[in-house]
Design a protein around this motif. Sequence first.
Motif: not given
Ligand code: MG
Lengths: 290, 334
Positions: B43, B158-159
Amino acid sequence: MATKHSRAASRLMISPAVLLLLGWMIVPLSMTIYFSFLNYNLLMPGAHNFIGFDNYKYFLTDPAFTTALINTLVLVGGVLLITTVGGTLLALLLDQPIWGQGIVRVLVIAPFFVMPTVSALVWKNMFMNPVNGLFGWIATSLGLPPFDFLAHAPLFSVIMIVAWQWLPFSTLILLTALQSLDSEQMEAAEMDGAGAISRFVYITVPHLARATTVVILIQTIFLLSVFAEILVTTNGGPGTASTNLTYLVYAQSLLQFDVGGGSAGGIIAVILANIVAIFLMRMIGKNLDA
Amino acid sequence: MGQITLSKVTKKFGEVEVIPPLDLEINDGEFAVFVGPSGCGKSTLLRLIAGLEDVTSGTIAIDGTDATGLVPAKRRLAMVFQSYALYPHMSVRKNIAFPLKMAKFDQAEIDRRVEAAAKVLNLGDYLDRRPGQLSGGQRQRVAIGRAIVREPAAFLFDEPLSNLDAALRVGMRLEISELHNRLATTMIYVTHDQVEAMTMADKIVVLQAGRIEQVGAPLELYERPRNLFVAGFIGSPKMNFITGAEAARLGAHTIGIRPEHISISPSEGAWKGTVGVSEHLGSDTFFHVMGTGLAESMTVRTSGEVSLRHGDTIFLTPQEDKIHRFDADGMRIA
Ligand SMILES: [Mg+2]
Ligand SMILES: Nc1ncnc2c1ncn2[C@@H]1O[C@H](COP(=O)(O)OP(=O)(O)OP(=O)(O)O)[C@@H](O)[C@H]1O
C-alpha cells in the motif's frame, strides 16, 4: 427491539420513568396554567379571582414583549451563528497535529466549566468595563475613547458572553465529528482533483451536517432560556434593550410581584419555544436521518 | 499513455525504513500486480506512486516526466480504495461526476461521460441512489466508475476486492480484467490473493519488507522463482522444500518441488511416507504426507479422486525436471 415480546417488555420497563417524568412536568405546568388565569399579585392580598385571558392580554400588549421577543431571537440566532462557524473553524484547527494538543484541547473546553454567572461577571468587570476592563485599557492606550459595551451595545455584549460559553461545546462536538471523517474519503477527493477549499465544501461540510444539527438543536433549547448572564450584567437594560423573554417573565413575576402575569408570560414563552423547535426541525431535522 | 518509472525510491516513517531503495518500471498499458505478505509495503508503494505520501528520496516519473513533487491531482492517476471511499452524501451520479466537476468540465460532457461509465459498469439503474443503498459489489463498481471517467494515465487499485465474498470476487476479477482489455490503460493492482495475481497480471511484483524479490510474468515466477521466498509465495498449495542429504545429492542446499509435480503410488516410488490429512476438492485432492524424513510434511496434489486413507502408506516420485534448486543464501541455482 425486534420482537413483539421485547417491545412489550421494554414499554413495561420504561413506564415508571415515563410516569415520573410526566408527573414532574404536568404538575408545575398545570399550576402555571392555573395561575395564569388568576388576578394574583403578591402585593395585593385577598381573593385571587379568575380573570380569564386578561393576563395574557396584558403580557402580549406590553411594549416590552415585542422587544423581548426580538431580543430572544437575535440572541439565539447570534450565538448559534458565532458558535457553529467559530466552532467549525476551531475544530479544524484543533484537528491539525500540533505540539501540546492535549493541553490545548483542555484549555479550549475550559470555558464550558465556568458557571454562567461567574463568566458573565468576569466579562463585565475585567473585559468590558470602560474604566477597569481590558478592552477599555486597550482603547485608551491606543488613544481612543473607551467603549462602554454594556451601556451602548448591551445585547451584543450578552451575545458575546454567551457565545464564549457555548463555543467549546460546539467545538468539541464538531471536532469529534471531524475525527470520524474517513481519511480515505479525503484522499479520494484529493486524487479526484479537489483542492483544499473544494474538499472542505464538498466533503467536510456535508460530513459535519449532522453534528451541526445536533449542536443547533441542543444550543437552541438552552439559549432560549438565557438568564443569569443578563441578570448579572445588564439587568435587561438599558431600558429593555437586553431583555429577553425569560428575563421579562422574571421581571413581571418577581420584580412586580405579579404571579398571574408572570405565569401567563411563562406559558407564552413555552409556546414560542415550541414554535421555534418546530421550525428548526422542519429546517434541519432531515439531517438527522441516516 | 501511462508509463511509470520509480528510481531509487525510499520511504521512511520516522526512523523506520519501510521501503529501501527501489527501482521499478511499469510499461504503458501493462497490468502490474504487487503481491507480498501483510505489512511488506504494498500500500505504501502504491500511495507513493499516487502522491498521497511523499517519497523520502528518489524520483517517480510518469510518462518520462518527473512527478515526484506533483500533488496527486496533477499526476493524472486514479485510485480505487479498499474501503471504496465513496462520498456518502452524494448520489452515485454525483460520485462519478465529482472528478469531472473538479476538473471544470461542462455539464453536457459530464453527463455524457457519466452515462458512458454507468453503461460500461452496469450502474444505470442505481445512478440516483446513495452509496449506502448499494451492495458491496455495486459500490466497488461505482468506485471504479469514478476512476474511469477522468480517463487517467493509470489506475491504482489497493485490494479492491478484499471486502467482497468469494463468488462476487471472481465476477469482479473478470470485470476488471475485461476493463483492462478494453481500455488498455496501465493498471497497478495490490492484492495478497494468489489467484488474482496469477490470473490478472501481465507482470507480478513480489515484495518482501519493502524490497522487490522478483518481477516477471506470472508463469515466469511460477516456473523460475529467483529465490526461496518467491518460490514459497507463488503457487498454492505451497512448494515443498527439502534440505539435507536429498538436496545435497542434487548439489543444492535446498530443493523445492511443487505439489503438482509429484506423482504418487501405493506400491513404489522414490520417497516413502504415510498419508496424513487429505483435502478433497472434487477436481483435485491434496494429500499431506508425513514421515518421509525429508520435511515435516509434504503436500502432494493429484487430479480426481484417489482412494487413499489416513495412515495408508504412500510412495512419492518427483518429476526430476521440475525440481528447483537453491543455494545456502536461498538463491536459485540455474
Ligand atoms: Mg495494504
Ligand atoms: N503512516 C504510517 N506511519 C508509520 N508506519 C506506517 C505508516 N503506514 C504504514 N506503515 C508501516 O509500513 C509498513 C508497510 O505498510 P503497508 O500498509 O504498505 O503494508 P501492506 O503491504 O499494504 O500490508 P497489507 O497487505 O496488510 O495491506 C508496515 O510495517 C506499517 O506498519
